[in-house]
Each structure stands twice: as structure tokens, then as C-alpha cells.
Design a protein around this motif. Structure first.
Motif, PDB file in Angstrom:
ATOM      1  N   GLY A 115       9.563  26.423  28.343  1.00  0.00           N
ATOM      2  CA  GLY A 115      10.126  26.361  29.678  1.00  0.00           C
ATOM      3  C   GLY A 115      11.522  25.792  29.802  1.00  0.00           C
ATOM      4  O   GLY A 115      12.060  25.702  30.907  1.00  0.00           O
ATOM      5  N   ILE A 116      12.161  25.399  28.687  1.00  0.00           N
ATOM      6  CA  ILE A 116      13.519  24.872  28.757  1.00  0.00           C
ATOM      7  C   ILE A 116      14.506  26.036  28.870  1.00  0.00           C
ATOM      8  O   ILE A 116      14.515  26.941  28.038  1.00  0.00           O
ATOM      9  CB  ILE A 116      13.831  23.991  27.536  1.00  0.00           C
ATOM     10  N   ALA A 117      15.337  25.989  29.903  1.00  0.00           N
ATOM     11  CA  ALA A 117      16.194  27.132  30.231  1.00  0.00           C
ATOM     12  C   ALA A 117      17.341  27.329  29.243  1.00  0.00           C
ATOM     13  O   ALA A 117      17.659  28.462  28.865  1.00  0.00           O
ATOM     14  CB  ALA A 117      16.747  26.966  31.649  1.00  0.00           C
ATOM     15  N   ARG A 118      17.991  26.239  28.828  1.00  0.00           N
ATOM     16  CA  ARG A 118      19.188  26.343  27.997  1.00  0.00           C
ATOM     17  C   ARG A 118      18.937  25.687  26.653  1.00  0.00           C
ATOM     18  O   ARG A 118      18.611  24.497  26.576  1.00  0.00           O
ATOM     19  CB  ARG A 118      20.375  25.669  28.695  1.00  0.00           C
ATOM     20  N   VAL A 119      19.064  26.457  25.573  1.00  0.00           N
ATOM     21  CA  VAL A 119      18.915  25.913  24.224  1.00  0.00           C
ATOM     22  C   VAL A 119      20.138  26.301  23.408  1.00  0.00           C
ATOM     23  O   VAL A 119      20.670  27.403  23.542  1.00  0.00           O
ATOM     24  CB  VAL A 119      17.621  26.405  23.529  1.00  0.00           C
ATOM     25  N   LEU A 120      20.585  25.391  22.554  1.00  0.00           N
ATOM     26  CA  LEU A 120      21.737  25.640  21.683  1.00  0.00           C
ATOM     27  C   LEU A 120      21.531  24.872  20.389  1.00  0.00           C
ATOM     28  O   LEU A 120      21.053  23.732  20.397  1.00  0.00           O
ATOM     29  CB  LEU A 120      23.033  25.181  22.344  1.00  0.00           C
ATOM     30  N   GLY A 121      21.885  25.499  19.272  1.00  0.00           N
ATOM     31  CA  GLY A 121      21.745  24.853  17.973  1.00  0.00           C
ATOM     32  C   GLY A 121      23.080  24.519  17.346  1.00  0.00           C
ATOM     33  O   GLY A 121      24.113  25.086  17.707  1.00  0.00           O
ATOM     34  N   VAL A 122      23.040  23.601  16.397  1.00  0.00           N
ATOM     35  CA  VAL A 122      24.170  23.283  15.529  1.00  0.00           C
ATOM     36  C   VAL A 122      23.642  23.353  14.107  1.00  0.00           C
ATOM     37  O   VAL A 122      22.657  22.675  13.774  1.00  0.00           O
ATOM     38  CB  VAL A 122      24.736  21.880  15.804  1.00  0.00           C
ATOM     39  N   GLU A 123      24.249  24.159  13.247  1.00  0.00           N
ATOM     40  CA  GLU A 123      23.690  24.399  11.917  1.00  0.00           C
ATOM     41  C   GLU A 123      24.800  24.689  10.912  1.00  0.00           C
ATOM     42  O   GLU A 123      25.645  25.555  11.139  1.00  0.00           O
ATOM     43  CB  GLU A 123      22.719  25.588  11.981  1.00  0.00           C
ATOM     44  N   PRO A 124      24.847  23.938   9.781  1.00  0.00           N
ATOM     45  CA  PRO A 124      25.894  24.160   8.783  1.00  0.00           C
ATOM     46  C   PRO A 124      25.658  25.361   7.878  1.00  0.00           C
ATOM     47  O   PRO A 124      26.586  25.856   7.249  1.00  0.00           O
ATOM     48  CB  PRO A 124      25.880  22.862   7.976  1.00  0.00           C
ATOM     49  N   VAL A 138      18.444  32.991  19.180  1.00  0.00           N
ATOM     50  CA  VAL A 138      18.927  31.637  19.445  1.00  0.00           C
ATOM     51  C   VAL A 138      20.368  31.534  18.958  1.00  0.00           C
ATOM     52  O   VAL A 138      20.665  31.857  17.805  1.00  0.00           O
ATOM     53  CB  VAL A 138      18.048  30.583  18.744  1.00  0.00           C
ATOM     54  N   ASN A 139      21.251  31.088  19.832  1.00  0.00           N
ATOM     55  CA  ASN A 139      22.656  30.919  19.466  1.00  0.00           C
ATOM     56  C   ASN A 139      22.880  29.541  18.857  1.00  0.00           C
ATOM     57  O   ASN A 139      22.330  28.540  19.325  1.00  0.00           O
ATOM     58  CB  ASN A 139      23.544  31.081  20.693  1.00  0.00           C
ATOM     59  N   CYS A 140      23.719  29.507  17.835  1.00  0.00           N
ATOM     60  CA  CYS A 140      24.016  28.246  17.149  1.00  0.00           C
ATOM     61  C   CYS A 140      25.513  28.119  16.907  1.00  0.00           C
ATOM     62  O   CYS A 140      26.192  29.111  16.618  1.00  0.00           O
ATOM     63  CB  CYS A 140      23.301  28.177  15.797  1.00  0.00           C
ATOM     64  N   ILE A 141      25.997  26.898  17.007  1.00  0.00           N
ATOM     65  CA  ILE A 141      27.346  26.580  16.558  1.00  0.00           C
ATOM     66  C   ILE A 141      27.297  26.452  15.046  1.00  0.00           C
ATOM     67  O   ILE A 141      26.486  25.682  14.510  1.00  0.00           O
ATOM     68  CB  ILE A 141      27.832  25.259  17.181  1.00  0.00           C
ATOM     69  N   ALA A 145      26.913  18.332  11.727  1.00  0.00           N
ATOM     70  CA  ALA A 145      26.662  17.312  12.751  1.00  0.00           C
ATOM     71  C   ALA A 145      27.897  16.471  12.992  1.00  0.00           C
ATOM     72  O   ALA A 145      28.148  16.013  14.112  1.00  0.00           O
ATOM     73  CB  ALA A 145      25.490  16.428  12.315  1.00  0.00           C
ATOM     74  N   GLU A 146      28.677  16.288  11.951  1.00  0.00           N
ATOM     75  CA  GLU A 146      29.858  15.437  12.047  1.00  0.00           C
ATOM     76  C   GLU A 146      31.022  16.112  12.773  1.00  0.00           C
ATOM     77  O   GLU A 146      31.830  15.443  13.426  1.00  0.00           O
ATOM     78  CB  GLU A 146      30.330  15.024  10.644  1.00  0.00           C
ATOM     79  N   THR A 147      31.126  17.442  12.666  1.00  0.00           N
ATOM     80  CA  THR A 147      32.346  18.108  13.127  1.00  0.00           C
ATOM     81  C   THR A 147      32.166  19.004  14.354  1.00  0.00           C
ATOM     82  O   THR A 147      33.160  19.418  14.948  1.00  0.00           O
ATOM     83  CB  THR A 147      32.934  18.968  11.999  1.00  0.00           C
ATOM     84  N   PHE A 148      30.947  19.324  14.744  1.00  0.00           N
ATOM     85  CA  PHE A 148      30.766  20.274  15.837  1.00  0.00           C
ATOM     86  C   PHE A 148      31.306  19.717  17.149  1.00  0.00           C
ATOM     87  O   PHE A 148      31.348  18.514  17.367  1.00  0.00           O
ATOM     88  CB  PHE A 148      29.281  20.648  15.994  1.00  0.00           C
ATOM     89  N   GLU A 149      31.702  20.634  18.024  1.00  0.00           N
ATOM     90  CA  GLU A 149      32.194  20.261  19.353  1.00  0.00           C
ATOM     91  C   GLU A 149      31.546  21.139  20.409  1.00  0.00           C
ATOM     92  O   GLU A 149      31.326  22.337  20.190  1.00  0.00           O
ATOM     93  CB  GLU A 149      33.723  20.426  19.434  1.00  0.00           C
ATOM     94  N   THR A 150      31.240  20.569  21.561  1.00  0.00           N
ATOM     95  CA  THR A 150      30.762  21.319  22.715  1.00  0.00           C
ATOM     96  C   THR A 150      31.108  20.554  23.984  1.00  0.00           C
ATOM     97  O   THR A 150      31.079  19.314  23.986  1.00  0.00           O
ATOM     98  CB  THR A 150      29.251  21.579  22.652  1.00  0.00           C
ATOM     99  N   ASN A 151      31.443  21.274  25.042  1.00  0.00           N
ATOM    100  CA  ASN A 151      31.746  20.644  26.333  1.00  0.00           C
ATOM    101  C   ASN A 151      30.528  20.571  27.240  1.00  0.00           C
ATOM    102  O   ASN A 151      30.608  20.025  28.344  1.00  0.00           O
ATOM    103  CB  ASN A 151      32.860  21.433  27.046  1.00  0.00           C
ATOM    104  N   GLU A 152      29.399  21.123  26.773  1.00  0.00           N
ATOM    105  CA  GLU A 152      28.188  21.102  27.585  1.00  0.00           C
ATOM    106  C   GLU A 152      27.507  19.733  27.540  1.00  0.00           C
ATOM    107  O   GLU A 152      27.678  18.963  26.587  1.00  0.00           O
ATOM    108  CB  GLU A 152      27.200  22.158  27.092  1.00  0.00           C
ATOM    109  N   ASN A 153      26.724  19.455  28.570  1.00  0.00           N
ATOM    110  CA  ASN A 153      25.912  18.247  28.616  1.00  0.00           C
ATOM    111  C   ASN A 153      24.443  18.635  28.489  1.00  0.00           C
ATOM    112  O   ASN A 153      23.982  19.565  29.170  1.00  0.00           O
ATOM    113  CB  ASN A 153      26.127  17.508  29.939  1.00  0.00           C
ATOM    114  N   PHE A 154      23.730  17.930  27.640  1.00  0.00           N
ATOM    115  CA  PHE A 154      22.337  18.260  27.387  1.00  0.00           C
ATOM    116  C   PHE A 154      21.444  17.066  27.704  1.00  0.00           C
ATOM    117  O   PHE A 154      21.719  15.933  27.283  1.00  0.00           O
ATOM    118  CB  PHE A 154      22.148  18.683  25.924  1.00  0.00           C
ATOM    119  N   GLU A 155      20.350  17.340  28.402  1.00  0.00           N
ATOM    120  CA  GLU A 155      19.422  16.271  28.761  1.00  0.00           C
ATOM    121  C   GLU A 155      18.624  15.785  27.559  1.00  0.00           C
ATOM    122  O   GLU A 155      18.244  14.620  27.481  1.00  0.00           O
ATOM    123  CB  GLU A 155      18.464  16.762  29.845  1.00  0.00           C
ATOM    124  N   LEU A 156      18.353  16.694  26.621  1.00  0.00           N
ATOM    125  CA  LEU A 156      17.578  16.343  25.428  1.00  0.00           C
ATOM    126  C   LEU A 156      18.326  16.787  24.186  1.00  0.00           C
ATOM    127  O   LEU A 156      18.834  17.914  24.121  1.00  0.00           O
ATOM    128  CB  LEU A 156      16.201  17.016  25.472  1.00  0.00           C
TER     129      LEU A 156
END
Length: 390
Positions: A115-124, A138-141, A145-156
Motif C-alpha cells: 500500500g505504499i504509494a511511492r517507492v525508490l531504491g538506491v543500488e550500486p 521498481v526505479n532505482c538510483i 549509499a555515500e554518494t547518491f542524491e535526491t531532493n525527495e522527502n521520504f517518511e520511511l
């Protein structure tokens, strides 16, 4: 590379080290050290960050061909629990989730299905980013973990089996905390292998890819030091290959746990006891195979990776057996050297009756053995080093 303590940045004391023959890298001294101040255990000496990132990006594979890219039964079970654990701890599932270290995307697909509407991954890992898109949409950056950037805010934010891999885990946790300051209340779920008593730890627990080791106490401290307040804790000892601990924490201040106390003496004893257990285990597994190996014409190792490195490091294999080659089903590993061997595709080897294959993997031994029925059909003997559930 000599590392300082990942938790308090003090110089560490080396407890033991050996030379590892690693895929795609030169033979390297890998050791395990302890912080005299806080008692945290880390890998030191270790390879440097760039070499580790090269390993993850081009070599590391976390899906098993024997399962046709499907999640394991244990993975499905663990996700069932994680979703319910987080839902119970928060009271409901939030609207958005970011997973750092998203692997093949299965975890995020399950949270989306819940039921979570917005999901995004970070994966090397480039291969894992592609898998996430292809298997689960599923979309992933593509980044670390050290270098990724995103302007979104995530509750979890989810980090399951990630902190143990990071050279500066506190920096990443601080980054997560800052990212959640624009939401009313942010939550983070952390899961890592649990460094428990030596008798509880599986073969290969102190491994190449895991450079930080967590107890219940220092994991709690790692979260509170950056501003999070733990709200729920779970621990399992027998349901996975190694003990695991999961902690759900909030950006809102709470007071549920006592202050951290150093465990230097206890943790050093765990390291010493485990080292003796580890050598005895791997050599015992090899010794049990020797009567079979004496009948072989040629011997091949199945699996270019960490377990082959541990087999070579912790036994006298190369002194008593001539290894004729190394093979793996992953195309990412073909053409890569591990020690004196060049990893080949199994289809490129001219297999003969009387050839023997040693399966070095601990975690995936049964799946690999079942998948190699085609070799047994042509007269090749496949030997399970660990004989787990075969």
C-alpha cells in the motif's frame, strides 16, 4: 587499508588477519580488529573503497540462477515480518519509502504491494538496478549509499543488510536523518547481521563484504548518536544463516533504552573463539571430501567469489589438490581472475567423465547442487563442501 572504528573513530587493535584471494582483485590482507574504546569490531586491514565499489558494480551477484531470479522462501517470509513489524511500530504504513541498498527490487515491490504509494531504491550494482526495473518495475538510483542524491522527502527509509558494508556508516545515517527533517515524523528501519556468541555464528560470518559488525548495543548507539530514537527491536538466531537484528527508529525523541556500555572484553573473546572455530570448520569440510577427491581426474571449483576465497584461505587445499579451473554461472564473473584461475563459463569447459566439482558456496549450496544435475548426467561428480540439507 587500515580503518578506524566506524562508531567512535578511534584507532583499532588487530585481532587476526590472513591473505585472501579475491575475485577481480590482487591477493589482499584482510583482518578483523576491535576498538579498545567502545568495543566495536570492524574489518581492518581491508581493501579500499574504490576496489570494493568495483567489486559490487561488476562482480557481486545477489540473485541465484537456480531460482530463476525468484526470491527465496526465507526472503518472502522475512519481508512478511518486516512489513508487519514496521506497521505495528508506526501504527500504519507511511506513504513513501526509500530503500538504500535495494538489490533486485523485490523488497520495494512488496512494500508497494502493501500500500505504499511511492517507492525508490538506491543500488550500486548495475545488474541489480536492471533487474529491479525488469522484474518489478521498481526505479532505482544507480549509486552508492555515500554518494547518491535526491531532493525527495521520504517518511520511511529502509536499510536492510547495508550498514555492515559501508566504510562510513555514521555519515550515511546522518544523511538519512537530515533527509527526514522536512516530514512530520520520519522512520528508519535497519537490519544487520548480529554479532552474537561465537557458537551462534555461521561459517563465513566475518567476511570480505562485511566491514562493520554490530551487537544490539552498538547498533542502538549508532542510531542515537545521529539523532534517531529506537522504538522497536527484534532479534532472530535460528531462522537465517546467521543471527540478525532489526531496529525501527524515529526522528522524534524518545527514551526507551539505557546508555551504551563498552563491550571490548566480550567482543574480543568472540573474535578469538570464532577464528579457531572457523579454521576447524573449513578444514574439516575439506578433509571429509579427500577420499572422494583421490579418485578424481580433474578438480574444478564452482563459484568465483567469497566462499572460494575462504576455502583457500582457511584450508590446505592448494597443498594437497591440484585445482584445474574455476567456473560460475554468472556472466559477470567470466574472464575475471581469482588467484591463479580465470573464471570460465561452465559451457566453455570440455567436461570429461571423472571430473570432480567442489561447490564452495555455503548459502546457496543446495540450489547449486540441484542446478548441476546436467553435469552429473554426463559423468561429472559434484561435491558439496558443506553438505547442508542435501
Amino acid at each position: 587499508m587500515i580503518r578506524k572504528c566506524f562508531l567512535c573513530e578511534e584507532s583499532t587493535e588487530k585481532v587476526f588477519s590472513t591473505t585472501w584471494v579475491l575475485p577481480g582483485l590482487l591477493p589482499t590482507e584482510i583482518g578483523f580488529s576491535i576498538c579498545p574504546k567502545c568495543g566495536s569490531v570492524c574489518q581492518s586491514p581491508s581493501v579500499d573503497f574504490d576496489d570494493m565499489m568495483a567489486f559490487y558494480s561488476s562482480i557481486a551477484v545477489y540473485t541465484n540462477p537456480g531460482r530463476q531470479e525468484l526470491p527465496s522462501t526465507a526472503k518472502i517470509r522475512d519481508l512478511d515480518e518486516q512489513i508487519q513489524f514496521i506497521k505495528r511500530g508506526i501504527g500504519n504504513l507511511p506513504n513513501s519509502v526509500l530503500q538504500i541498498g535495494s538489490s533486485d527490487g523485490y523488497t520495494l515491490s512488496r512494500f508497494r504491494d502493501a500500500g505504499i504509494a511511492r517507492v525508490l531504491g538506491v543500488e550500486p550494482g548495475a545488474a541489480s538496478v536492471s533487474l529491479a526495473k525488469r522484474l518489478y518495475q521498481v526505479n532505482c538510483i544507480h549509486g552508492s549509499a555515500e554518494t547518491f542524491e535526491t531532493n525527495e522527502n521520504f517518511e520511511l527509509i529502509l536499510m536492510t543488510h547495508v550498514l555492515e558494508h559501508l566504510y562510513n556508516p555514521q555519515t550515511t545515517l546522518s544523511k538519512c536523518y537530515r533527509m527526514q527533517q522536512k516530514v512530520t515524523e520520519g522512520f528508519i528501519y535497519i537490519e544487520v547481521p548480529l554479532m552474537a556468541k561465537a557458537s551462534s555464528l555461521c561459517p563465513g560470518f566475518f567476511s570480505f563484504e562485511h566491514i562493520n559488525y554490530y551487537t544490539r548495543d552498538n547498533l542502538l548507539k549508532s542510531l542515537t548518536d545521529v539523532g534517531y530514537s529506537p522504538v522497536s527491536v527484534l532479534e532472530h538466531f535460528n531462522s537465517n544463516l546467521s543471527p540478525v537484528i532489526g531496529i525501527l527508529a524515529s526522528t522524534k525523541v524518545q527514551h526507551h533504552y539505557s546508555e551504551y556500555q563498552s563491550c571490548y572484553v566480550d567482543n574480543k573473546q568472540i573474535l578469538l573463539e570464532y577464528r579457531q572455530k572457523e579454521i576447524s570448520y573449513w578444514q574439516g569440510c575439506l578433509d571429509a571430501l579427500l577420499p572422494n577427491l583421490s579418485k578424481s581426474q580433474r578438480v574444478f571449483l564452482w563459484g568465483a567469489g567469497i566462499h572460494t576465497s575462504q576455502l583457500v584461505t582457511n584450508t590446505n587445499l592448494l597443498e594437497i589438490v591440484k585445482i584445474n579451473g574455476l567456473t560460475d554461472t554468472s556472466p559477470l564473473k567470466w574472464g575475471i581472475n581469482q588467484g591463479d584461475w580465470l573464471c570460465q563459463s561452465p559451457k566453455d569447459i570440455n567436461w570429461k567423465i571423472g571430473d570432480y566439482v567442489i561447490i564452495s558456496s555455503y548459502a546457496s549450496e543446495k540450489e547449486i547442487f540441484i542446478a548441476l544435475s546436467w553435469l552429473r548426467d554426463i559423468g561429472v561428480v559434484t561435491l558439496c563442501l558443506h553438505n547442508r540439507d542435501i
